[in-house]
Design a protein around this motif. Structure first.
Motif, PDB file in Angstrom:
ATOM      1  N   LEU A 224       8.491  60.553  12.773  1.00  0.00           N
ATOM      2  CA  LEU A 224       7.328  61.338  13.162  1.00  0.00           C
ATOM      3  C   LEU A 224       7.322  61.568  14.673  1.00  0.00           C
ATOM      4  O   LEU A 224       7.117  62.684  15.137  1.00  0.00           O
ATOM      5  CB  LEU A 224       6.037  60.644  12.727  1.00  0.00           C
ATOM      6  CG  LEU A 224       4.737  61.292  13.211  1.00  0.00           C
ATOM      7  CD1 LEU A 224       4.582  62.694  12.640  1.00  0.00           C
ATOM      8  CD2 LEU A 224       3.553  60.410  12.851  1.00  0.00           C
ATOM      9  N   GLY A 225       7.566  60.510  15.432  1.00  0.00           N
ATOM     10  CA  GLY A 225       7.609  60.632  16.882  1.00  0.00           C
ATOM     11  C   GLY A 225       8.683  61.594  17.346  1.00  0.00           C
ATOM     12  O   GLY A 225       8.456  62.421  18.238  1.00  0.00           O
ATOM     13  N   ASP A 226       9.847  61.506  16.722  1.00  0.00           N
ATOM     14  CA  ASP A 226      10.949  62.417  17.062  1.00  0.00           C
ATOM     15  C   ASP A 226      10.564  63.866  16.756  1.00  0.00           C
ATOM     16  O   ASP A 226      10.838  64.772  17.549  1.00  0.00           O
ATOM     17  CB  ASP A 226      12.216  62.052  16.285  1.00  0.00           C
ATOM     18  CG  ASP A 226      12.842  60.738  16.732  1.00  0.00           C
ATOM     19  OD1 ASP A 226      12.490  60.238  17.816  1.00  0.00           O
ATOM     20  OD2 ASP A 226      13.675  60.202  15.967  1.00  0.00           O
ATOM     21  N   ARG A 227       9.926  64.084  15.612  1.00  0.00           N
ATOM     22  CA  ARG A 227       9.515  65.430  15.212  1.00  0.00           C
ATOM     23  C   ARG A 227       8.508  66.002  16.217  1.00  0.00           C
ATOM     24  O   ARG A 227       8.617  67.156  16.633  1.00  0.00           O
ATOM     25  CB  ARG A 227       8.907  65.390  13.811  1.00  0.00           C
ATOM     26  CG  ARG A 227       8.695  66.746  13.190  1.00  0.00           C
ATOM     27  CD  ARG A 227       8.248  66.663  11.718  1.00  0.00           C
ATOM     28  NE  ARG A 227       9.118  65.816  10.934  1.00  0.00           N
ATOM     29  CZ  ARG A 227       8.734  64.671  10.342  1.00  0.00           C
ATOM     30  NH1 ARG A 227       7.499  64.243  10.423  1.00  0.00           N
ATOM     31  NH2 ARG A 227       9.593  63.952   9.649  1.00  0.00           N
ATOM     32  N   ILE A 228       7.534  65.181  16.617  1.00  0.00           N
ATOM     33  CA  ILE A 228       6.538  65.629  17.582  1.00  0.00           C
ATOM     34  C   ILE A 228       7.204  65.993  18.909  1.00  0.00           C
ATOM     35  O   ILE A 228       6.920  67.030  19.500  1.00  0.00           O
ATOM     36  CB  ILE A 228       5.447  64.555  17.787  1.00  0.00           C
ATOM     37  CG1 ILE A 228       4.602  64.435  16.516  1.00  0.00           C
ATOM     38  CG2 ILE A 228       4.574  64.870  19.003  1.00  0.00           C
ATOM     39  CD1 ILE A 228       3.674  63.235  16.492  1.00  0.00           C
ATOM     40  N   ARG A 229       8.133  65.144  19.369  1.00  0.00           N
ATOM     41  CA  ARG A 229       8.818  65.393  20.638  1.00  0.00           C
ATOM     42  C   ARG A 229       9.609  66.699  20.600  1.00  0.00           C
ATOM     43  O   ARG A 229       9.534  67.506  21.526  1.00  0.00           O
ATOM     44  CB  ARG A 229       9.755  64.235  20.986  1.00  0.00           C
ATOM     45  CG  ARG A 229      10.454  64.405  22.333  1.00  0.00           C
ATOM     46  CD  ARG A 229      11.427  63.278  22.672  1.00  0.00           C
ATOM     47  NE  ARG A 229      10.881  61.955  22.457  1.00  0.00           N
ATOM     48  CZ  ARG A 229      11.190  61.153  21.421  1.00  0.00           C
ATOM     49  NH1 ARG A 229      12.065  61.549  20.509  1.00  0.00           N
ATOM     50  NH2 ARG A 229      10.656  59.959  21.312  1.00  0.00           N
ATOM     51  N   VAL A 230      10.347  66.911  19.524  1.00  0.00           N
ATOM     52  CA  VAL A 230      11.149  68.129  19.401  1.00  0.00           C
ATOM     53  C   VAL A 230      10.252  69.367  19.390  1.00  0.00           C
ATOM     54  O   VAL A 230      10.526  70.355  20.084  1.00  0.00           O
ATOM     55  CB  VAL A 230      12.026  68.074  18.126  1.00  0.00           C
ATOM     56  CG1 VAL A 230      12.601  69.433  17.784  1.00  0.00           C
ATOM     57  CG2 VAL A 230      13.136  67.046  18.286  1.00  0.00           C
ATOM     58  N   LEU A 231       9.160  69.311  18.636  1.00  0.00           N
ATOM     59  CA  LEU A 231       8.249  70.460  18.570  1.00  0.00           C
ATOM     60  C   LEU A 231       7.553  70.696  19.906  1.00  0.00           C
ATOM     61  O   LEU A 231       7.376  71.838  20.328  1.00  0.00           O
ATOM     62  CB  LEU A 231       7.225  70.239  17.455  1.00  0.00           C
ATOM     63  CG  LEU A 231       7.794  70.279  16.030  1.00  0.00           C
ATOM     64  CD1 LEU A 231       6.761  69.774  15.033  1.00  0.00           C
ATOM     65  CD2 LEU A 231       8.268  71.669  15.674  1.00  0.00           C
ATOM     66  N   ARG A 232       7.161  69.622  20.583  1.00  0.00           N
ATOM     67  CA  ARG A 232       6.518  69.751  21.893  1.00  0.00           C
ATOM     68  C   ARG A 232       7.465  70.405  22.889  1.00  0.00           C
ATOM     69  O   ARG A 232       7.085  71.301  23.636  1.00  0.00           O
ATOM     70  CB  ARG A 232       6.085  68.375  22.423  1.00  0.00           C
ATOM     71  CG  ARG A 232       5.595  68.443  23.878  1.00  0.00           C
ATOM     72  CD  ARG A 232       5.238  67.096  24.419  1.00  0.00           C
ATOM     73  NE  ARG A 232       6.297  66.114  24.425  1.00  0.00           N
ATOM     74  CZ  ARG A 232       7.279  66.044  25.319  1.00  0.00           C
ATOM     75  NH1 ARG A 232       7.379  66.936  26.293  1.00  0.00           N
ATOM     76  NH2 ARG A 232       8.188  65.076  25.249  1.00  0.00           N
ATOM     77  N   ARG A 233       8.702  69.950  22.908  1.00  0.00           N
ATOM     78  CA  ARG A 233       9.684  70.512  23.843  1.00  0.00           C
ATOM     79  C   ARG A 233       9.962  71.976  23.546  1.00  0.00           C
ATOM     80  O   ARG A 233      10.343  72.727  24.439  1.00  0.00           O
ATOM     81  CB  ARG A 233      10.972  69.704  23.802  1.00  0.00           C
ATOM     82  CG  ARG A 233      10.822  68.355  24.466  1.00  0.00           C
ATOM     83  CD  ARG A 233      12.104  67.566  24.384  1.00  0.00           C
ATOM     84  NE  ARG A 233      12.007  66.309  25.108  1.00  0.00           N
ATOM     85  CZ  ARG A 233      12.881  65.339  25.006  1.00  0.00           C
ATOM     86  NH1 ARG A 233      13.951  65.474  24.239  1.00  0.00           N
ATOM     87  NH2 ARG A 233      12.719  64.225  25.684  1.00  0.00           N
ATOM     88  N   GLY A 234       9.774  72.377  22.293  1.00  0.00           N
ATOM     89  CA  GLY A 234       9.981  73.770  21.916  1.00  0.00           C
ATOM     90  C   GLY A 234       8.891  74.695  22.428  1.00  0.00           C
ATOM     91  O   GLY A 234       9.034  75.917  22.387  1.00  0.00           O
ATOM     92  N   LEU A 235       7.793  74.141  22.917  1.00  0.00           N
ATOM     93  CA  LEU A 235       6.685  74.983  23.384  1.00  0.00           C
ATOM     94  C   LEU A 235       7.031  75.796  24.622  1.00  0.00           C
ATOM     95  O   LEU A 235       6.601  76.961  24.660  1.00  0.00           O
ATOM     96  CB  LEU A 235       5.427  74.122  23.650  1.00  0.00           C
ATOM     97  CG  LEU A 235       4.740  73.562  22.424  1.00  0.00           C
ATOM     98  CD1 LEU A 235       3.571  72.682  22.810  1.00  0.00           C
ATOM     99  CD2 LEU A 235       4.298  74.647  21.479  1.00  0.00           C
TER     100      LEU A 235
END
Length: 77
Positions: free
Chosen positions: A16-27
């Motif tokens: 979950l943490g990895d998914r959030i980080r990847v999506l955040r960086r995609g912003l």
């Protein structure tokens, strides 16, 4: 006193943490910018992204809203 959790729980929390980080960086957004956008303390957000903290449901809602996705998509396995 912290309770012992099964390894699968630790792995899901990390995923979950990895998914959030990847999506955040995609912003793209820094943790600081994302923390401001969600209203979640930056240190709390760091712990969630590292998988060392169980996020509250309200935090998941705020994170999903800031990412423009549904909570269900955020926590999918």
């Amino acid at each position: 006193m912290p309770r012992d959790l099964p390894d699968r729980i630790h792995q899901q929390r990390q995923d979950l943490g990895d998914r959030i980080r990847v999506l955040r960086r995609g912003l793209p957004a820094t943790q600081e910018q994302f923390a401001e956008a969600t209203g979640i303390d930056r240190r709390t957000l760091q712990r969630i992204e590292r998988g060392t903290s169980d996020p509250r449901y309200s935090d998941l809602i705020l994170i999903a809203e800031a990412l423009g996705i549904a909570v269900a998509d955020l926590v999918r396995e």
